[in-house]
Design an enzyme around this catalytic site. Structure first.
Site, PDB file in Angstrom:
ATOM      1  N   LYS A 138      -1.622  -9.884  -8.452  1.00  0.00           N
ATOM      2  CA  LYS A 138      -2.580  -8.860  -8.888  1.00  0.00           C
ATOM      3  C   LYS A 138      -2.776  -8.955 -10.397  1.00  0.00           C
ATOM      4  O   LYS A 138      -3.907  -8.896 -10.894  1.00  0.00           O
ATOM      5  CB  LYS A 138      -2.089  -7.462  -8.494  1.00  0.00           C
ATOM      6  CG  LYS A 138      -2.210  -7.192  -6.999  1.00  0.00           C
ATOM      7  CD  LYS A 138      -1.465  -5.933  -6.564  1.00  0.00           C
ATOM      8  CE  LYS A 138      -1.452  -5.805  -5.041  1.00  0.00           C
ATOM      9  NZ  LYS A 138      -0.603  -4.721  -4.541  1.00  0.00           N
ATOM     10  N   GLN A 173       3.876  -0.415  -6.213  1.00  0.00           N
ATOM     11  CA  GLN A 173       3.991  -1.415  -5.145  1.00  0.00           C
ATOM     12  C   GLN A 173       4.929  -0.937  -4.033  1.00  0.00           C
ATOM     13  O   GLN A 173       6.042  -0.493  -4.279  1.00  0.00           O
ATOM     14  CB  GLN A 173       4.479  -2.754  -5.730  1.00  0.00           C
ATOM     15  CG  GLN A 173       4.515  -3.879  -4.734  1.00  0.00           C
ATOM     16  CD  GLN A 173       3.130  -4.223  -4.159  1.00  0.00           C
ATOM     17  OE1 GLN A 173       2.144  -4.312  -4.882  1.00  0.00           O
ATOM     18  NE2 GLN A 173       3.059  -4.394  -2.851  1.00  0.00           N
ATOM     19  N   ASP A 228      -5.677   2.117  -5.398  1.00  0.00           N
ATOM     20  CA  ASP A 228      -5.288   1.665  -4.049  1.00  0.00           C
ATOM     21  C   ASP A 228      -6.004   2.504  -2.989  1.00  0.00           C
ATOM     22  O   ASP A 228      -6.037   2.123  -1.817  1.00  0.00           O
ATOM     23  CB  ASP A 228      -3.769   1.842  -3.853  1.00  0.00           C
ATOM     24  CG  ASP A 228      -3.001   0.541  -4.046  1.00  0.00           C
ATOM     25  OD1 ASP A 228      -3.616  -0.540  -3.920  1.00  0.00           O
ATOM     26  OD2 ASP A 228      -1.786   0.613  -4.316  1.00  0.00           O
TER      27      ASP A 228
END
Ligand code: NDP
Length: 296
Positions: free
Chosen positions: A53, A97, A120
């Site tokens: 990412k 994460q 997200d």
């Protein structure tokens, strides 16, 4: 039947090129989009995801920061990390994460993230907006699937869509996106799960079949209608003695068996996978545009 192989790598590269232009525009206006990723512990898969990412951000000019914390971090300390990122005006997107170590409450952490920085798309505020069809940060994997279909001119309107899997990050938000009375949606959606009785029969009805279960090669050709579009979200490691790594990645669809019956199919890897990061970048750029109050 001619089957089109959906190239997620190519489409995600196209999206990144488009985003690069939007990032240049932002930079020209004095705003550098910023994404912060919080990485707790040393789970190798999480490290790989976060690094890829960060690398993807750098490639298109997004500032990225990885905040590494030991696996022993307390809920209180992690709360402070997220609150600090909420306050920092140069950070447009925050992701924590997953999975977190078991002593940490992942849902509580999601709730802490400022919804305007929740790139997200996991915060219930954004999930709710997605459900009622309002602009929001959309969960990246389902958003990537919608975008793949749009760019391959696959119109779900009026189609029978079957999604196998009801997770909060894939199946449910995808269902919410596809049932909207909107362009690129307007489908009749059925969601299957482990409690579904006649799954093969339901899958066989699908004009568009989307597998998001985490069960290698579960979908067999007799579950697929002739000419169906098949989207495979699954990423499963299976043993492969012929590979130097000792494993290979396969989807939830038996690709070789099913491809002959399909009009469109996504491979694994190289289908849905690359789209998830592209949509994360897209949400981050959108967040920076919101900061500057400019239209994408
Ligand atoms: P979850 O484990 O959270 O959910 C799996 C879902 O599939 C559940 O709803 C489960 O049912 C259902 N399911 C599992 N086995 C069966 C079965 N035999 N019959 C019917 N339903 C079943 O998984 P995720 O949604 O997080 O991920 C699904 C897959 O997609 C995984 O392989 C994951 O690696 C991959 N993935 C890929 C991404 C990408 O970027 N391409 C991103 C996210 C995930 P129940 O609810 O009843 O337990």
């Amino acid at each position: 039947m001619e089957t089109v192989l959906i190239d997620g790598k190519k489409i995600s590269d196209e999206i990144k090129d488009e985003l690069k232009i939007r990032v240049e525009r932002l930079r020209g206006a004095g705003v550098v989009p910023g994404l912060a990723a919080v990485l707790v512990g040393d789970n190798p898969a999480s490290i790989t995801y976060v690094n890829s990412k960060a690398k993807a951000c750098e490639k298109i000019g997004i500032y990225s920061e990885v905040i590494k914390k030991p696996k022993e971090i307390s809920q209180k300390e992690l709360t402070a990390v997220v609150r600090d990122l909420n306050e920092r005006h140069e950070i447009d997107g925050i992701l924590v994460q997953s999975p977190l170590p078991s002593h940490l409450d992942e849902h509580a952490v999601t709730l802490l993230i400022e919804p305007g920085k929740d790139v997200d798309g996991f915060h219930p505020y954004n999930v709710g907006l997605t459900l009622i069809g309002k602009p929001s940060f959309r969960s990246c994997t389902p958003y990537g699937i919608i975008e793949l279909m749009r760019r391959y001119n696959i119109d779900p309107s009026g189609k029978e869509v079957v999604i196998v899997g009801r997770s909060n990050i894939v199946g449910k938000p995808l269902m919410a996106m596809l049932i909207q009375k909107q362009k690129g949606a307007n489908a009749t959606v059925t969601v299957c799960h482990s409690g579904t009785k006649n799954i093969a029969e339901i899958c066989h009805r699908a004009d568009i079949l989307i597998a998001a279960m985490g069960s290698p090669a579960f979908i067999k050709s007799d579950m697929v209608k002739d000419g169906a579009v098949v989207i495979d979200v699954g990423i499963n490691r299976v043993e492969d003695t012929g590979s130097s790594k000792g494993y290979k990645l396969v989807g939830d669809v038996d690709f070789e068996e099913c491809r002959k019956k399909t009009s469109f199919i996504t491979p694994v890897p190289g289908g849905v996978g690359p789209m998830t990061i592209a949509m994360l970048l897209s949400n981050t750029v959108l967040s920076a545009e919101n900061r500057l109050k400019i239209q994408p």
